[in-house]
Write a protein that holds these residues in place. Sequence first.
Motif, PDB file in Angstrom:
ATOM      1  N   ARG A  45      20.469  38.531  32.077  1.00 31.46           N
ATOM      2  CA  ARG A  45      21.248  38.251  33.290  1.00 31.46           C
ATOM      3  C   ARG A  45      22.733  38.508  33.074  1.00 31.46           C
ATOM      4  O   ARG A  45      23.564  38.036  33.835  1.00 31.46           O
ATOM      5  N   GLY A  46      23.062  39.213  32.014  1.00 28.35           N
ATOM      6  CA  GLY A  46      24.439  39.629  31.789  1.00 28.35           C
ATOM      7  C   GLY A  46      25.284  38.696  30.954  1.00 28.35           C
ATOM      8  O   GLY A  46      26.482  38.877  30.853  1.00 28.35           O
ATOM      9  N   VAL A  47      24.684  37.696  30.336  1.00 27.20           N
ATOM     10  CA  VAL A  47      25.423  36.761  29.496  1.00 27.20           C
ATOM     11  C   VAL A  47      25.672  37.393  28.136  1.00 27.20           C
ATOM     12  O   VAL A  47      24.812  38.075  27.592  1.00 27.20           O
ATOM     13  N   ASP A  48      26.842  37.174  27.588  1.00 21.04           N
ATOM     14  CA  ASP A  48      27.183  37.704  26.262  1.00 21.04           C
ATOM     15  C   ASP A  48      26.309  37.020  25.209  1.00 21.04           C
ATOM     16  O   ASP A  48      26.359  35.799  25.058  1.00 21.04           O
ATOM     17  N   PRO A  49      25.482  37.777  24.461  1.00 24.01           N
ATOM     18  CA  PRO A  49      24.590  37.159  23.476  1.00 24.01           C
ATOM     19  C   PRO A  49      25.326  36.503  22.310  1.00 24.01           C
ATOM     20  O   PRO A  49      24.753  35.698  21.594  1.00 24.01           O
ATOM     21  N   ARG A  50      26.604  36.815  22.131  1.00 23.93           N
ATOM     22  CA  ARG A  50      27.381  36.244  21.027  1.00 23.93           C
ATOM     23  C   ARG A  50      28.041  34.924  21.382  1.00 23.93           C
ATOM     24  O   ARG A  50      28.654  34.289  20.532  1.00 23.93           O
ATOM     25  N   ASP A  51      27.907  34.472  22.624  1.00 25.62           N
ATOM     26  CA  ASP A  51      28.533  33.230  23.071  1.00 25.62           C
ATOM     27  C   ASP A  51      27.746  32.040  22.531  1.00 25.62           C
ATOM     28  O   ASP A  51      26.699  31.674  23.057  1.00 25.62           O
ATOM     29  N   GLU A  52      28.250  31.416  21.465  1.00 27.95           N
ATOM     30  CA  GLU A  52      27.534  30.317  20.811  1.00 27.95           C
ATOM     31  C   GLU A  52      27.413  29.079  21.694  1.00 27.95           C
ATOM     32  O   GLU A  52      26.557  28.233  21.447  1.00 27.95           O
ATOM     33  N   ASP A  53      28.224  28.957  22.715  1.00 24.77           N
ATOM     34  CA  ASP A  53      28.075  27.844  23.651  1.00 24.77           C
ATOM     35  C   ASP A  53      26.800  27.988  24.477  1.00 24.77           C
ATOM     36  O   ASP A  53      26.362  27.032  25.115  1.00 24.77           O
ATOM     37  N   ASN A  54      26.220  29.164  24.470  1.00 28.01           N
ATOM     38  CA  ASN A  54      24.996  29.442  25.220  1.00 28.01           C
ATOM     39  C   ASN A  54      23.767  29.431  24.303  1.00 28.01           C
ATOM     40  O   ASN A  54      22.687  29.795  24.715  1.00 28.01           O
ATOM     41  N   TRP A  55      23.927  29.034  23.058  1.00 29.54           N
ATOM     42  CA  TRP A  55      22.835  29.036  22.088  1.00 29.54           C
ATOM     43  C   TRP A  55      22.213  27.661  21.935  1.00 29.54           C
ATOM     44  O   TRP A  55      22.892  26.643  22.031  1.00 29.54           O
ATOM     45  N   ALA A  56      20.915  27.653  21.655  1.00 33.07           N
ATOM     46  CA  ALA A  56      20.207  26.423  21.303  1.00 33.07           C
ATOM     47  C   ALA A  56      19.061  26.806  20.374  1.00 33.07           C
ATOM     48  O   ALA A  56      18.436  27.852  20.553  1.00 33.07           O
ATOM     49  N   PRO A  57      18.760  25.988  19.356  1.00 32.54           N
ATOM     50  CA  PRO A  57      17.649  26.296  18.455  1.00 32.54           C
ATOM     51  C   PRO A  57      16.305  26.136  19.173  1.00 32.54           C
ATOM     52  O   PRO A  57      16.149  25.263  20.034  1.00 32.54           O
ATOM     53  N   ALA A  58      15.349  26.995  18.815  1.00 34.16           N
ATOM     54  CA  ALA A  58      14.008  26.926  19.412  1.00 34.16           C
ATOM     55  C   ALA A  58      12.986  27.484  18.429  1.00 34.16           C
ATOM     56  O   ALA A  58      13.332  28.142  17.453  1.00 34.16           O
TER      57      ALA A  58
END
Length: 94
Positions: A45-58
């Motif tokens: 959806r166009g989100v920067d994959p490097r943005d760690e604020d958008n990361w969560a472990p799974a």
Amino acid sequence: MAGRSDLTAYGYRKARARFLAESDVCHICGHPAANVIDHINPVARGVDPRDEDNWAPAHGVTRCPTCGRNCNGEKGSNTQVKSLNTSRDWYESD
């Protein structure tokens, strides 16, 4: 803006390894040993994959050793993750 090709870049892989070393509790099932980064808002959806604020472990590469779920795979490209398994949704009125 970064694209999906950035998911294989050396810097991204190092950041991902550091992130998972700091916290390996899956944000979907709540069990330890998460092995992938889940992008809360999908990269598609166009989100920067490097943005760690958008990361969560799974869990994803291998299933959760506790409950057997492929948490990130079950989530698919949904933008919202259901909360941890509970017997009912307490916010709903009967």
